[in-house]
Motif scaffolding. Structure first.
Motif, PDB file in Angstrom:
ATOM      1  N   GLU A 109       6.647   8.333   3.082  1.00 23.43           N
ATOM      2  CA  GLU A 109       7.199   7.366   4.025  1.00 23.43           C
ATOM      3  C   GLU A 109       7.779   6.178   3.279  1.00 23.43           C
ATOM      4  N   GLU A 110       8.750   5.540   3.905  1.00 21.48           N
ATOM      5  CA  GLU A 110       9.302   4.304   3.384  1.00 21.48           C
ATOM      6  C   GLU A 110       8.422   3.139   3.821  1.00 21.48           C
ATOM      7  N   ALA A 111       8.399   2.086   3.011  1.00 20.37           N
ATOM      8  CA  ALA A 111       7.651   0.888   3.402  1.00 20.37           C
ATOM      9  C   ALA A 111       8.310   0.206   4.597  1.00 20.37           C
ATOM     10  N   CYS A 112       9.614   0.414   4.751  1.00 22.07           N
ATOM     11  CA  CYS A 112      10.330  -0.098   5.920  1.00 22.07           C
ATOM     12  C   CYS A 112       9.777   0.575   7.175  1.00 22.07           C
ATOM     13  N   PRO A 113       9.268  -0.175   8.151  1.00 19.27           N
ATOM     14  CA  PRO A 113       8.654   0.429   9.342  1.00 19.27           C
ATOM     15  C   PRO A 113       9.646   1.254  10.158  1.00 19.27           C
ATOM     16  N   LEU A 114      10.934   1.013   9.985  1.00 18.58           N
ATOM     17  CA  LEU A 114      11.956   1.789  10.691  1.00 18.58           C
ATOM     18  C   LEU A 114      12.272   3.090   9.957  1.00 18.58           C
ATOM     19  N   GLY A 115      11.801   3.180   8.715  1.00 23.50           N
ATOM     20  CA  GLY A 115      12.086   4.351   7.920  1.00 23.50           C
ATOM     21  C   GLY A 115      13.534   4.438   7.490  1.00 23.50           C
ATOM     22  N   LEU A 116      14.223   3.307   7.483  1.00 21.25           N
ATOM     23  CA  LEU A 116      15.650   3.290   7.196  1.00 21.25           C
ATOM     24  C   LEU A 116      15.977   2.666   5.843  1.00 21.25           C
ATOM     25  N   ALA A 117      15.451   1.467   5.568  1.00 23.74           N
ATOM     26  CA  ALA A 117      15.762   0.785   4.310  1.00 23.74           C
ATOM     27  C   ALA A 117      15.045   1.468   3.152  1.00 23.74           C
ATOM     28  N   GLY A 153      14.765  13.173  -3.745  1.00 27.35           N
ATOM     29  CA  GLY A 153      13.600  13.301  -2.873  1.00 27.35           C
ATOM     30  C   GLY A 153      13.596  14.616  -2.137  1.00 27.35           C
ATOM     31  N   ASN A 154      14.527  15.519  -2.498  1.00 23.48           N
ATOM     32  CA  ASN A 154      14.659  16.796  -1.806  1.00 23.48           C
ATOM     33  C   ASN A 154      14.920  17.898  -2.827  1.00 23.48           C
ATOM     34  N   PRO A 155      13.894  18.654  -3.213  1.00 22.41           N
ATOM     35  CA  PRO A 155      14.055  19.679  -4.243  1.00 22.41           C
ATOM     36  C   PRO A 155      14.930  20.848  -3.810  1.00 22.41           C
ATOM     37  N   GLU A 156      15.249  20.934  -2.523  1.00 19.45           N
ATOM     38  CA  GLU A 156      16.108  21.999  -2.027  1.00 19.45           C
ATOM     39  C   GLU A 156      17.550  21.547  -1.864  1.00 19.45           C
ATOM     40  N   SER A 157      17.853  20.357  -2.273  1.00 14.02           N
ATOM     41  CA  SER A 157      19.191  19.788  -2.079  1.00 14.02           C
ATOM     42  C   SER A 157      20.193  20.384  -3.067  1.00 14.02           C
ATOM     43  N   VAL A 158      21.468  20.129  -2.799  1.00 19.43           N
ATOM     44  CA  VAL A 158      22.533  20.579  -3.682  1.00 19.43           C
ATOM     45  C   VAL A 158      22.334  20.026  -5.088  1.00 19.43           C
ATOM     46  N   THR A 185      12.909   1.787   0.282  1.00 19.84           N
ATOM     47  CA  THR A 185      11.891   0.876  -0.257  1.00 19.84           C
ATOM     48  C   THR A 185      10.953   1.632  -1.190  1.00 19.84           C
ATOM     49  N   SER A 186      10.019   2.390  -0.631  1.00 18.70           N
ATOM     50  CA  SER A 186       9.124   3.141  -1.509  1.00 18.70           C
ATOM     51  C   SER A 186       9.880   4.218  -2.288  1.00 18.70           C
ATOM     52  N   SER A 187      10.975   4.740  -1.714  1.00 20.67           N
ATOM     53  CA  SER A 187      11.752   5.762  -2.436  1.00 20.67           C
ATOM     54  C   SER A 187      12.449   5.170  -3.654  1.00 20.67           C
ATOM     55  N   THR A 188      12.977   3.953  -3.534  1.00 19.99           N
ATOM     56  CA  THR A 188      13.620   3.329  -4.691  1.00 19.99           C
ATOM     57  C   THR A 188      12.588   2.909  -5.727  1.00 19.99           C
ATOM     58  N   THR A 189      11.422   2.474  -5.245  1.00 20.96           N
ATOM     59  CA  THR A 189      10.350   2.113  -6.179  1.00 20.96           C
ATOM     60  C   THR A 189       9.911   3.334  -6.984  1.00 20.96           C
ATOM     61  N   ALA A 190       9.719   4.473  -6.301  1.00 20.55           N
ATOM     62  CA  ALA A 190       9.311   5.698  -6.998  1.00 20.55           C
ATOM     63  C   ALA A 190      10.358   6.123  -8.020  1.00 20.55           C
ATOM     64  N   THR A 191      11.631   5.986  -7.666  1.00 24.11           N
ATOM     65  CA  THR A 191      12.710   6.365  -8.585  1.00 24.11           C
ATOM     66  C   THR A 191      12.723   5.458  -9.807  1.00 24.11           C
ATOM     67  N   LEU A 192      12.535   4.170  -9.570  1.00 22.64           N
ATOM     68  CA  LEU A 192      12.515   3.211 -10.673  1.00 22.64           C
ATOM     69  C   LEU A 192      11.369   3.507 -11.632  1.00 22.64           C
ATOM     70  N   VAL A 193      10.195   3.793 -11.079  1.00 21.39           N
ATOM     71  CA  VAL A 193       9.029   4.082 -11.924  1.00 21.39           C
ATOM     72  C   VAL A 193       9.225   5.382 -12.694  1.00 21.39           C
ATOM     73  N   ARG A 243       0.830  -1.207   0.000  1.00 21.54           N
ATOM     74  CA  ARG A 243       0.000   0.000   0.000  1.00 21.54           C
ATOM     75  C   ARG A 243       0.867   1.260   0.000  1.00 21.54           C
ATOM     76  N   ILE A 244       1.904   1.270   0.833  1.00 20.38           N
ATOM     77  CA  ILE A 244       2.769   2.445   0.922  1.00 20.38           C
ATOM     78  C   ILE A 244       3.488   2.680  -0.408  1.00 20.38           C
ATOM     79  N   GLU A 245       3.970   1.617  -1.016  1.00 18.30           N
ATOM     80  CA  GLU A 245       4.680   1.774  -2.291  1.00 18.30           C
ATOM     81  C   GLU A 245       3.722   2.162  -3.417  1.00 18.30           C
ATOM     82  N   ARG A 246       2.516   1.637  -3.371  1.00 18.31           N
ATOM     83  CA  ARG A 246       1.517   2.023  -4.373  1.00 18.31           C
ATOM     84  C   ARG A 246       1.199   3.512  -4.258  1.00 18.31           C
ATOM     85  N   ASP A 247       1.058   4.010  -3.016  1.00 19.88           N
ATOM     86  CA  ASP A 247       0.786   5.432  -2.810  1.00 19.88           C
ATOM     87  C   ASP A 247       1.948   6.287  -3.317  1.00 19.88           C
ATOM     88  N   ALA A 248       3.167   5.772  -3.143  1.00 21.22           N
ATOM     89  CA  ALA A 248       4.337   6.506  -3.614  1.00 21.22           C
ATOM     90  C   ALA A 248       4.314   6.632  -5.136  1.00 21.22           C
TER      91      ALA A 248
END
Length: 326
Positions: free
Chosen positions: A148-156, A128-133, A158-166, A18-23
């Motif tokens: 949010e990341e699909a990883c419950p710790l917010g560390l791995a 993932g940061n439009p204000e970045s260098v 997951t959804s960020s890599t999926t969004a980038t791939l898509v 669900r989290i990755e689909r929302d991403a």
């Protein structure tokens, strides 16, 4: 370590999906002027698209580069760490660089930015940061931020890599269509796989020719036609006129229907039972097209003709199977 139940596994998996689909859904609002600018820059590129990224972004970058290369946009991946130790020489001023970093501040990527700028290669960022260098230094920034990341710790990642791939796939497809990239073009990038065989193999490459063509002339008895079918092993025989023109075809299916009529196989001539004006295919057509005709017509073999309608070969389903078209 807590004990997981089957229900817990199920719940965790569904939450991740669900989290990755929302991403992915959130990307639809980001196909904007920045995306258009990225496409225009790549379309104007005189060299190649060089993709770079560190860690998980690097793995995604590798895939994006491979997808671009196979869909008409010459591309390769450069590891940013290796770029700082000599591989930067692989990039020229004629190239376009796509730099991937979720934070937009990855040190290994930021380190090589001044050198990319100095050589004059346009920079496209995926962050993932439009204000970045990275985003600020790019001629176009593709926003791949996630809530949010699909990883419950917010560390791995997951959804960020999926969004980038898509987003990378969206970029590749947009460029593919803009270039008018065809299925045949794609096949030339994939000659070794089944897809390449389906798209490149011609009927003439695998058809039976010469004495291997099952063929009888008009006036041949049904029993004679059956012998020809048995000898050639294609489950059919073509029928030609005395001057060699294709006039019909007789198949195993025709035989079953003929036997239901209690006809004398020794006196009945082939013209009385053959199929006239049946389907044919030309030798220069794709083998995949022959497969489509056979499947649509529910037949297992086809006569092959040239542009004037002269019989030049025969092909059946087993030929397509052996060639890897099926």
């Amino acid at each position: 370590m807590t004990e997981q139940t089957a229900l817990d596994f199920h719940t965790s998996a569904l939450r991740a999906i669900r989290i990755e689909r929302d991403a992915i859904d959130s990307l639809t609002t980001r196909i904007n002027d920045e995306f258009r600018r990225a496409c225009e820059v790549i379309m104007a590129c005189q060299g190649r698209v060089v993709v770079t990224g560190m860690g998980k972004s690097g793995h995604i970058g590798n895939k994006i580069a491979a997808t671009l290369a196979s869909t008409g946009t010459p591309s390769f991946f450069v590891h940013p760490g290796e770029a700082s130790h000599g591989d930067l020489g692989m990039i020229t001023s004629q190239d376009v660089v796509i730099a991937i970093s979720n934070s937009g501040n990855t040190s290994e990527v930021v380190t090589i930015l001044p050198l990319i700028k100095r050589m004059g290669a346009p920079l496209i960022s995926m962050t993932g940061n439009p204000e970045s260098v990275l985003a600020r230094e790019a001629v176009a920034n593709l926003d791949v931020s996630v809530s949010e990341e699909a990883c419950p710790l917010g560390l791995a990642p997951t959804s960020s890599t999926t969004a980038t791939l898509v987003m990378g796939d969206a970029l590749a497809v947009a460029l593919l269509e803009a270039r008018g990239f065809s299925a045949e073009d794609f096949a030339f990038s994939h000659p070794g796989g089944s897809l390449g065989r389906r798209l490149l193999l011609k009927v003439s490459d695998i058809m039976h020719t010469g004495d291997r063509i099952p063929k009888v002339t008009e006036g041949t008895t049904l029993s004679g036609a059956l012998l020809e079918i048995s000898r050639k092993g294609l489950g059919m025989t073509t029928v030609v006129s005395p001057d060699g023109a294709l006039t019909g075809v007789f198949t195993d299916g025709d035989l079953r229907r003929t036997l239901d009529r209690n006809l004398d196989v020794h006196s009945t001539t082939i013209e009385a039972v053959m199929t006239r004006n049946g389907k044919t295919i030309q030798a220069d057509h794709l083998a995949a097209e022959a497969l489509n005709i056979m499947e649509e017509m529910k037949i297992n073999a086809l006569p092959v003709t040239n542009e004037t309608g002269e019989l030049v070969g025969a092909i059946n389903m087993h030929d397509l199977l052996r060639a890897g078209v099926i």
